[in-house]
Design a protein around this motif. Sequence first.
Motif, PDB file in Angstrom:
ATOM      1  N   MET A   1      14.173 -54.913 -23.814  1.00 34.40           N
ATOM      2  CA  MET A   1      14.965 -54.239 -22.773  1.00 34.40           C
ATOM      3  C   MET A   1      14.066 -53.402 -21.853  1.00 34.40           C
ATOM      4  O   MET A   1      14.442 -52.304 -21.428  1.00 34.40           O
ATOM      5  N   ASN A   2      12.870 -53.914 -21.608  1.00 31.74           N
ATOM      6  CA  ASN A   2      11.893 -53.224 -20.733  1.00 31.74           C
ATOM      7  C   ASN A   2      11.533 -51.829 -21.225  1.00 31.74           C
ATOM      8  O   ASN A   2      11.222 -50.933 -20.423  1.00 31.74           O
ATOM      9  N   ALA A   3      11.568 -51.633 -22.547  1.00 33.87           N
ATOM     10  CA  ALA A   3      11.174 -50.318 -23.089  1.00 33.87           C
ATOM     11  C   ALA A   3       9.752 -49.993 -22.636  1.00 33.87           C
ATOM     12  O   ALA A   3       8.878 -50.870 -22.560  1.00 33.87           O
ATOM     13  N   LEU A   4       9.549 -48.723 -22.341  1.00 34.43           N
ATOM     14  CA  LEU A   4       8.283 -48.286 -21.748  1.00 34.43           C
ATOM     15  C   LEU A   4       7.288 -47.960 -22.862  1.00 34.43           C
ATOM     16  O   LEU A   4       7.512 -47.041 -23.643  1.00 34.43           O
ATOM     17  N   ASN A   5       6.213 -48.729 -22.928  1.00 34.73           N
ATOM     18  CA  ASN A   5       5.132 -48.390 -23.854  1.00 34.73           C
ATOM     19  C   ASN A   5       3.866 -48.087 -23.047  1.00 34.73           C
ATOM     20  O   ASN A   5       3.884 -48.122 -21.812  1.00 34.73           O
ATOM     21  N   ASP A   6       2.795 -47.760 -23.760  1.00 35.42           N
ATOM     22  CA  ASP A   6       1.546 -47.392 -23.070  1.00 35.42           C
ATOM     23  C   ASP A   6       1.101 -48.490 -22.108  1.00 35.42           C
ATOM     24  O   ASP A   6       0.677 -48.221 -20.984  1.00 35.42           O
ATOM     25  N   GLN A   7       1.211 -49.745 -22.587  1.00 25.52           N
ATOM     26  CA  GLN A   7       0.726 -50.855 -21.760  1.00 25.52           C
ATOM     27  C   GLN A   7       1.545 -50.968 -20.475  1.00 25.52           C
ATOM     28  O   GLN A   7       0.985 -51.051 -19.376  1.00 25.52           O
ATOM     29  N   LEU A   8       2.872 -50.956 -20.622  1.00 28.19           N
ATOM     30  CA  LEU A   8       3.719 -51.124 -19.436  1.00 28.19           C
ATOM     31  C   LEU A   8       3.481 -49.984 -18.435  1.00 28.19           C
ATOM     32  O   LEU A   8       3.287 -50.225 -17.236  1.00 28.19           O
ATOM     33  N   LEU A   9       3.457 -48.760 -18.941  1.00 27.44           N
ATOM     34  CA  LEU A   9       3.276 -47.640 -18.005  1.00 27.44           C
ATOM     35  C   LEU A   9       1.882 -47.664 -17.373  1.00 27.44           C
ATOM     36  O   LEU A   9       1.717 -47.351 -16.191  1.00 27.44           O
ATOM     37  N   GLY A  10       0.873 -48.062 -18.168  1.00 28.56           N
ATOM     38  CA  GLY A  10      -0.488 -48.185 -17.627  1.00 28.56           C
ATOM     39  C   GLY A  10      -0.535 -49.237 -16.526  1.00 28.56           C
ATOM     40  O   GLY A  10      -1.119 -49.023 -15.453  1.00 28.56           O
ATOM     41  N   GLU A  11       0.103 -50.383 -16.783  1.00 26.82           N
ATOM     42  CA  GLU A  11       0.110 -51.450 -15.780  1.00 26.82           C
ATOM     43  C   GLU A  11       0.907 -51.023 -14.547  1.00 26.82           C
ATOM     44  O   GLU A  11       0.519 -51.327 -13.411  1.00 26.82           O
ATOM     45  N   LEU A  12       2.002 -50.309 -14.785  1.00 33.59           N
ATOM     46  CA  LEU A  12       2.821 -49.853 -13.650  1.00 33.59           C
ATOM     47  C   LEU A  12       2.017 -48.908 -12.757  1.00 33.59           C
ATOM     48  O   LEU A  12       2.012 -49.058 -11.521  1.00 33.59           O
ATOM     49  N   VAL A  13       1.325 -47.960 -13.358  1.00 35.80           N
ATOM     50  CA  VAL A  13       0.542 -47.013 -12.557  1.00 35.80           C
ATOM     51  C   VAL A  13      -0.563 -47.765 -11.808  1.00 35.80           C
ATOM     52  O   VAL A  13      -0.814 -47.516 -10.619  1.00 35.80           O
ATOM     53  N   SER A  14      -1.198 -48.710 -12.486  1.00 33.45           N
ATOM     54  CA  SER A  14      -2.261 -49.474 -11.832  1.00 33.45           C
ATOM     55  C   SER A  14      -1.703 -50.268 -10.634  1.00 33.45           C
ATOM     56  O   SER A  14      -2.300 -50.284  -9.546  1.00 33.45           O
ATOM     57  N   ALA A  15      -0.527 -50.887 -10.809  1.00 26.61           N
ATOM     58  CA  ALA A  15       0.088 -51.651  -9.705  1.00 26.61           C
ATOM     59  C   ALA A  15       0.501 -50.716  -8.573  1.00 26.61           C
ATOM     60  O   ALA A  15       0.371 -51.066  -7.380  1.00 26.61           O
ATOM     61  N   LEU A  16       0.974 -49.543  -8.910  1.00 25.08           N
ATOM     62  CA  LEU A  16       1.367 -48.587  -7.861  1.00 25.08           C
ATOM     63  C   LEU A  16       0.131 -48.113  -7.092  1.00 25.08           C
ATOM     64  O   LEU A  16       0.163 -47.975  -5.857  1.00 25.08           O
TER      65      LEU A  16
ATOM     66  N   ILE B   1      10.793 -46.948 -28.683  1.00 20.56           N
ATOM     67  CA  ILE B   1      11.062 -46.163 -29.902  1.00 20.56           C
ATOM     68  C   ILE B   1      10.185 -46.648 -31.053  1.00 20.56           C
ATOM     69  O   ILE B   1       9.687 -45.845 -31.848  1.00 20.56           O
ATOM     70  N   LYS B   2       9.940 -47.969 -31.074  1.00 19.90           N
ATOM     71  CA  LYS B   2       9.090 -48.508 -32.167  1.00 19.90           C
ATOM     72  C   LYS B   2       7.681 -47.936 -32.059  1.00 19.90           C
ATOM     73  O   LYS B   2       7.043 -47.627 -33.059  1.00 19.90           O
ATOM     74  N   MET B   3       7.210 -47.793 -30.822  1.00 22.39           N
ATOM     75  CA  MET B   3       5.856 -47.255 -30.616  1.00 22.39           C
ATOM     76  C   MET B   3       5.781 -45.773 -31.011  1.00 22.39           C
ATOM     77  O   MET B   3       4.774 -45.294 -31.503  1.00 22.39           O
TER      78      MET B   3
ATOM     79  N   GLU C   1       0.532 -40.831 -17.083  1.00 21.55           N
ATOM     80  CA  GLU C   1       1.232 -41.896 -16.333  1.00 21.55           C
ATOM     81  C   GLU C   1       2.260 -41.279 -15.381  1.00 21.55           C
ATOM     82  O   GLU C   1       2.393 -41.715 -14.232  1.00 21.55           O
ATOM     83  N   ALA C   2       2.983 -40.247 -15.875  1.00 18.99           N
ATOM     84  CA  ALA C   2       3.974 -39.595 -15.005  1.00 18.99           C
ATOM     85  C   ALA C   2       3.275 -38.953 -13.800  1.00 18.99           C
ATOM     86  O   ALA C   2       3.747 -39.062 -12.660  1.00 18.99           O
ATOM     87  N   GLU C   3       2.128 -38.327 -14.066  1.00 19.35           N
ATOM     88  CA  GLU C   3       1.372 -37.721 -12.959  1.00 19.35           C
ATOM     89  C   GLU C   3       0.915 -38.811 -11.989  1.00 19.35           C
ATOM     90  O   GLU C   3       0.922 -38.620 -10.769  1.00 19.35           O
ATOM     91  N   GLY C   4       0.503 -39.951 -12.543  1.00 20.17           N
ATOM     92  CA  GLY C   4       0.039 -41.072 -11.713  1.00 20.17           C
ATOM     93  C   GLY C   4       1.136 -41.560 -10.781  1.00 20.17           C
ATOM     94  O   GLY C   4       0.897 -41.843  -9.602  1.00 20.17           O
TER      95      GLY C   4
END
Length: 258
Positions: A25-40, A67-69, A87-90
Amino acid sequence: MAYETIIVEVEDHVALITLNRPDAMNALNDQLLGELVSALEDAQSNDKVRCIVIAGSDKAFAAGADIKMMSEKSFVDVFGEDLFGPEAEGIMRIRKPIIAAVSGYALGGGCELAMMCDFIIASDTAKFGQPEINLGVMAGLGGSQRLTRFIGKSKAMDMNLTGRFMEADEAERSGLVSRVVPVKKLMEEAMSAAAKIAEKSAIATMAVKESVNRSYETTLREGLLFERRVFQSLFATEDQKEGMAAFMEKREAQFRDK
Ligand code: CO8
């Protein structure tokens, strides 16, 4: 760059970033948020991009932080790594306008990610919530702060304390989202809003973003002064000359971001 948890498409001056962890369900983990910041950051430095849209799937924008992470982490772990802080700061450092296109669940960190964007366009199936209370914790990325400013104390308390979900029509009435459209029309609506923004002077759109965001950080008097000074400073741009000349000549303005 090849991403595994997001899809990035750039078309007609708009970068569309689609969260893509369908099994979670698109849960946010380190990888997703890292990739999102990089794409932004890529979108920020790409001159072709003038507006950004972040979307999920029809079923879920994002059902929260993973939650699993998080489940086995201790205070020392999350405090030590400042979980999701960088990531939030990014995301907050991005100066180009960002629209959240929300369909389905936007829960916990998902709701908070949507609120980090500049405005939210929701489908009629969207469900917003801060259900962290059900996990024995609380919101950590703006659910007790931004949400309170958007919808007021009473509703923010209700959502954070009961963990209830808010449907799209209530979210629109409450000021959390700017528009609600049928789910089939969501991406068309979000992309067309982004295209409209992309036509403007990028200097002016960045100034708007800075000025509106400033209203959350300062007193009314200081905010009004900031706004007036930024407004006045835009008279130093060629785009101001072009925009006003185009109006008087009854033609479309051709902004050059200068
Ligand atoms: N994390 C991990 N996996 C998730 C998450 C999540 N947040 N949400 C859904 N999933 C997974 C499920 O575990 C399931 O996986 P699997 O098939 O392997 O078991 C899959 O997605 C599908 O989910 P469901 O079977 O549960 O689907 P339903 O349609 O029955 O329910 C819901 C959908 C209502 C969205 C339900 O999945 C749900 O309640 N999810 C959790 C929502 C939630 O509690 N979110 C808040 C998380 S905590 C948070 O966001 C904190 C953010 C702040 C961090 C700040 C740090 C400083």
